[in-house]
Design an enzyme around this catalytic site. Structure first.
Site, PDB file in Angstrom:
ATOM      1  N   PRO A  53      19.542   3.075  -0.100  1.00 22.08           N
ATOM      2  CG  PRO A  53      20.709   5.027   0.365  1.00 22.08           C
ATOM      3  CD  PRO A  53      20.902   3.584   0.085  1.00 22.08           C
TER       4      PRO A  53
ATOM      5  CB  SER B  63      10.895  -2.330  26.013  1.00 27.68           C
ATOM      6  OG  SER B  63      10.128  -2.356  24.815  1.00 27.68           O
TER       7      SER B  63
ATOM      8  CE1 TYR C 286      18.804  -3.543   8.497  1.00 24.85           C
ATOM      9  CE2 TYR C 286      19.449  -1.260   8.109  1.00 24.85           C
ATOM     10  CZ  TYR C 286      18.477  -2.214   8.393  1.00 24.85           C
ATOM     11  OH  TYR C 286      17.185  -1.819   8.599  1.00 24.85           O
TER      12      TYR C 286
ATOM     13  N   GLY D  50       0.805  -1.228   0.000  1.00 22.67           N
ATOM     14  CA  GLY D  50       0.000   0.000   0.000  1.00 22.67           C
ATOM     15  C   GLY D  50       0.831   1.268   0.000  1.00 22.67           C
TER      16      GLY D  50
ATOM     17  CE  LYS E 290      14.271  -5.469   6.268  1.00 24.32           C
ATOM     18  NZ  LYS E 290      13.204  -5.620   5.274  1.00 24.32           N
TER      19      LYS E 290
ATOM     20  NE  ARG F   8       0.728  -2.462  10.413  1.00 24.25           N
ATOM     21  CZ  ARG F   8       1.584  -1.655  11.018  1.00 24.25           C
ATOM     22  NH1 ARG F   8       1.825  -1.808  12.304  1.00 24.25           N
ATOM     23  NH2 ARG F   8       2.203  -0.697  10.364  1.00 24.25           N
TER      24      ARG F   8
ATOM     25  N   GLY G 104       5.143   3.134  -0.319  1.00 24.73           N
ATOM     26  CA  GLY G 104       6.589   3.042  -0.543  1.00 24.73           C
ATOM     27  C   GLY G 104       6.999   2.109  -1.669  1.00 24.73           C
TER      28      GLY G 104
END
Ligand code: HXC
Ligand code: NAP
Length: 290
Positions: free
Chosen positions: A198, A113, A155, A23, A170, A46, A25
């Site tokens: 990028p 966290s 990465y 949806g 990844k 989502r 990018g």
């Protein structure tokens, strides 16, 4: 820079694809090009508003093909099951799955966290594992060829501080890509990955290069080609990897980053900054004296 479509007109007519995170990018750009080439596309993520806006917008690219959406949180295997079952019911055959959905943010790792870590691993690694598993099972039971294409990051090879959950996830997806390629080749299920450098998108830029960061670093200037990737360049590569033209490519990861990661890895690449005139002096200083 070549920024037009590269494959033959209508070469994906009759093919059907699922793209997670389609949806927005890069997922949206890949979906657009598959539609232009004649394929049917199901986008899954989502946010229903985002999905339905994209479907409305991209329907203008369709001729006898179509784009539709399925609301799905890739963290939930029951959601994935519904997407896969509905897709196979609708089209009988799904020629490819693009695991493109991702979550990411920058943070010193010690500030995270356990739940923050899990949020990224669950989307990127578990989401990709579960989508690939449920897709693969359908292809195997129906004896149909299939192509899994995972969108990773450079990465995945190097690791990276400040995006540690994403780098770990990844990296896992890279290993999944190669492992499934080896095991499922016997079923004609291909598994490949693209590692983009990028490519500006709102989702990535808002989270990875927010104002305080973008004021300190000019990402584009740091790149060897001094430019970002163009979405069509990635869309061309993804369409090729999903098409029959790439039927002898399996277990491969293709980097599309204009040489970014390799240029940061080589220990002497910083010598790019040495002015041309200085090389004569350096040459004298480093040659064996007679
Ligand atoms: C630290 C954070 C955080 C942040 C969230 N958390 N954002 N911790 N820094 N910036 C923590 C929360 O406090 C929470 O932990 C836990 O993460 C889950 O947060 P939720 O908001 O409940 O998660 P959720 O609703 O599932 O949202 C997922 C998300 C969000 C990843 C946090 O950003 C998202 O929806 N992203 C989707 C799109 C995206 O990220 N696109 C960029 C992909 S770019 P606690 O303990 O408080 O409960 C990419 C490119 C890489 O991958 C390469 C570029 C060159
Ligand atoms: P983006 O627009 O934010 O795309 C991420 C997509 O994932 C969104 O459409 C989002 O849709 C979906 N998503 C997130 N969490 C989800 C979940 N739990 N379940 C289902 N869908 C979920 O960012 P992007 O830059 O295009 O990134 C696309 C892919 O390229 C990612 O895999 C990213 O890691 C990779 N990549 C991007 C770059 C870059 O420079 N842009 C570089 C390297 C790799 P919803 O919000 O609707 O769920």
């Amino acid at each position: 820079m070549y920024n037009k479509g590269m494959l033959k007109d209508n070469c994906l007519t009759g093919k059907n694809f699922i793209i997670t995170g389609g949806g927005s990018g890069l997922g949206k750009s890949m979906s657009s090009y598959l539609l232009e080439l004649g394929a049917n596309v199901i986008i899954a993520s989502r946010n229903e508003d985002k999905l339905s806006k994209t479907v409305n917008e991209l329907t203008s690219l369709c001729k006898n093909n179509e784009i539709s959406y399925s609301v799905c949180d890739v963290k939930k295997s029951e959601d994935i099951n519904i997407v896969i079952e509905d897709a196979f019911k609708k089209y009988k055959n799904i020629d490819g799955l693009v695991n493109n959905a991702a979550g990411n943010f920058i943070s010193p790792t010690e500030r995270l966290s356990p739940n923050a870590f899990a949020a990224i691993i669950d989307i990127v690694l578990k989401g990709t594992c579960n989508f690939s598993l449920l897709y693969g099972k359908q292809c195997i039971s129906r004896k149909q060829k299939g192509k899994i294409l995972n969108i990773i990051a450079t990465y995945s090879y190097t690791g990276s501080g400040y995006v540690v959950p994403s780098a770990a996830a990844k990296g896992g997806v890279l290993s999944l890509t190669r492992s499934l390629a080896a095991e499922w080749a016997k079923y004609r299920i291909y598994s490949n990955a693209i590692a983009p450098g990028p490519f500006p998108t709102k989702g990535a830029w808002d989270r990875l290069f927010p104002k305080p960061i973008s004021m300190f670093f000019d990402m584009e200037k740091r790149l060897p080609l001094k430019r970002y990737g163009n979405h069509q360049e990635l869309a061309n590569l993804s369409a090729f990897l999903l098409s029959d033209f790439s039927d002898y490519i399996n277990g491969e990861v293709i980097t599309i980053d204009g040489g970014e990661w390799i240029s940061k890895a080589g220990q002497f690449n910083m010598l790019n900054k040495v002015p041309e005139k200085l090389w004569s002096l350096i040459s004298k200083a480093t040659r064996k004296k007679k």
